[in-house]
Structures are given as structure tokens and as C-alpha cells.
Write an enzyme that holds these catalytic residues in place. Structure first.
Site, PDB file in Angstrom:
ATOM      1  N   GLN A  91      40.652  44.942  48.035  1.00  0.00           N
ATOM      2  CA  GLN A  91      41.551  46.101  48.076  1.00  0.00           C
ATOM      3  C   GLN A  91      42.576  46.190  46.944  1.00  0.00           C
ATOM      4  O   GLN A  91      43.362  47.124  46.928  1.00  0.00           O
ATOM      5  CB  GLN A  91      42.307  46.191  49.414  1.00  0.00           C
ATOM      6  CG  GLN A  91      41.421  46.374  50.609  1.00  0.00           C
ATOM      7  CD  GLN A  91      42.185  46.772  51.842  1.00  0.00           C
ATOM      8  OE1 GLN A  91      41.934  47.821  52.404  1.00  0.00           O
ATOM      9  NE2 GLN A  91      43.115  45.950  52.273  1.00  0.00           N
ATOM     10  N   ASP A  92      42.606  45.241  46.038  1.00  0.00           N
ATOM     11  CA  ASP A  92      43.568  45.331  44.930  1.00  0.00           C
ATOM     12  C   ASP A  92      42.972  44.735  43.657  1.00  0.00           C
ATOM     13  O   ASP A  92      43.621  43.966  42.951  1.00  0.00           O
ATOM     14  CB  ASP A  92      44.882  44.638  45.292  1.00  0.00           C
ATOM     15  CG  ASP A  92      46.017  44.994  44.329  1.00  0.00           C
ATOM     16  OD1 ASP A  92      45.924  46.039  43.628  1.00  0.00           O
ATOM     17  OD2 ASP A  92      47.006  44.241  44.258  1.00  0.00           O
ATOM     18  N   LEU A  93      41.748  45.123  43.367  1.00  0.00           N
ATOM     19  CA  LEU A  93      41.084  44.614  42.166  1.00  0.00           C
ATOM     20  C   LEU A  93      41.629  45.351  40.947  1.00  0.00           C
ATOM     21  O   LEU A  93      41.603  46.578  40.891  1.00  0.00           O
ATOM     22  CB  LEU A  93      39.572  44.834  42.283  1.00  0.00           C
ATOM     23  CG  LEU A  93      38.699  44.061  41.315  1.00  0.00           C
ATOM     24  CD1 LEU A  93      38.889  42.562  41.483  1.00  0.00           C
ATOM     25  CD2 LEU A  93      37.241  44.421  41.550  1.00  0.00           C
TER      26      LEU A  93
ATOM     27  N   ASN B 185      44.447  40.714  38.433  1.00  0.00           N
ATOM     28  CA  ASN B 185      43.935  39.939  39.556  1.00  0.00           C
ATOM     29  C   ASN B 185      42.577  39.308  39.258  1.00  0.00           C
ATOM     30  O   ASN B 185      41.850  38.928  40.162  1.00  0.00           O
ATOM     31  CB  ASN B 185      43.856  40.800  40.824  1.00  0.00           C
ATOM     32  CG  ASN B 185      45.234  41.033  41.414  1.00  0.00           C
ATOM     33  OD1 ASN B 185      46.199  40.352  41.070  1.00  0.00           O
ATOM     34  ND2 ASN B 185      45.338  42.009  42.291  1.00  0.00           N
TER      35      ASN B 185
END
Length: 194
Positions: A27-29, A33
Site C-alpha cells: 500500500q505504499d510502494l 521504500n
């Protein structure tokens, strides 16, 4: 280098597949990251926004006022309050690869201001080839599909996307790139017979 970027994308895909087998969505690529390890290659980090199957059913002591993730990389379903899926992580990966190849975002700055279905419907994909002439047309087609606003138009499987990152998909080639016999076999044989 296009080849280096597609190799990194393949490594990230492997990491996403491993997460999805465990019923988790990152959900936060985004670029910050993902780290490049000298021995293991691209490694996904920062699991603070990860959705784990079953966990979301547990009542939490707080409500979120906005979607998790980073706006420019988050799939439209997060903005619209719709259920995310593995295709949401695919969207983020597509944006990440597009940016690595072009230094731009696929829908420009307007994407982050979108809040409604109508806002998203007026966006236009900006071909990666416009910003980097080294990006093959077929690779641009694969990226366009991966970052489709509507999740139904994205790839059904990660293996399809992975394959299209390295192999020219005829669907993404301009009509004039294929031999005439493949573009219009009936006319070819009419001319040949004539």
C-alpha cells in the site's frame, strides 16, 4: 538504462508476490521504500502501511481521514475509498517504473489533486516515450496498462506484466510495425494472387 530499470522492477515484483502469498498488500510502494542491496538486489522496505488480511476486520481505536500511501504513487481506489487489491500495488509499481525511466509521473501533477471518479476520468496518460526516447513503444504500452485508472484494465497477473516488461507484446506495437502480411493477411494474399 531501460534494462536496469526493468530488472529492478522484476525484483520488486518477486517481493510483492511473496507479500501477496501471505495475504498482505504493501500500500505504499514508492522509490524511498525500495532499497538496492548489493547482494539481494531490490528490497521492499517500510511496512507501516501494509494491509494484512484479517487485521482490517479488527476494530481500531482511530479512524483514518485519508488513505494510506503516498498520493502520487497510490492507486485511484485509495482516493475513492474503494477496496484495494494486489492490482493497487501493481499500479504503484507501474508509477515507480515510469518515473525511474522518465523522471516524470504518468498523469502529471493533476493526479494528486483528484478526489472523485470524474476527476480521474479526465486524466490522460502521458506516453513515457515523450520523455525518454530510449523507452520502447511496447514497454510504454505495458506501463500504460499497469497504471490504468480503472483496476479492471490493469494486468490480471503479475507474471503478465513481468513478461511484457521484457518482451514486445504485439498489442502495444503500432500497426505499421508489424509486417504487412500480419497486419492485413487478406489484402496481402489478394495482391499476391493478383
Amino acid at each position: 538504462n531501460v534494462q536496469e530499470v526493468t530488472e529492478i522492477a522484476r525484483q520488486i515484483l518477486r517481493g510483492l508476490r511473496a507479500m501477496h502469498r501471505q495475504e498482505m498488500l504493501h500500500q505504499d510502494l514508492k522509490p524511498s521504500n525500495v532499497i538496492i542491496h548489493p547482494e539481494r538486489g531490490a528490497v521492499i522496505i517500510d511496512y507501516g502501511s501494509t494491509l494484512v488480511a484479517g487485521i482490517h476486520e479488527i476494530a481500531t481505536a482511530f479512524e483514518r481521514e485519508r488513505a494510506l500511501g503516498t498520493l502520487g504513487y497510490s492507486a485511484p481506489e485509495y482516493f475513492l475509498g474503494r477496496a484495494p487489491s494486489r492490482m493497487s500495488d501493481l499500479f504503484s509499481l507501474g508509477v515507480l517504473v515510469y518515473e525511474a525511466l522518465t523522471g516524470q509521473m504518468p498523469y502529471g501533477e493533476a493526479y494528486e489533486r483528484c478526489q472523485t471518479v470524474r476527476d480521474f476520468s479526465v486524466l490522460s496518460y502521458r506516453p513515457a516515450t515523450r520523455f525518454n526516447s530510449h523507452v520502447p513503444v511496447w514497454l510504454d504500452g505495458a506501463l500504460k496498462k499497469a497504471v490504468s485508472i480503472n483496476p479492471q484494465f490493469r494486468y490480471d497477473s503479475y507474471s503478465e506484466f513481468e513478461y511484457d516488461l521484457e518482451h514486445p507484446n504485439p498489442k502495444f506495437l503500432p500497426n505499421d510495425a508489424a509486417p504487412f502480411i500480419e497486419r492485413n493477411p487478406v489484402l496481402f494474399w489478394k495482391i499476391a494472387a493478383g
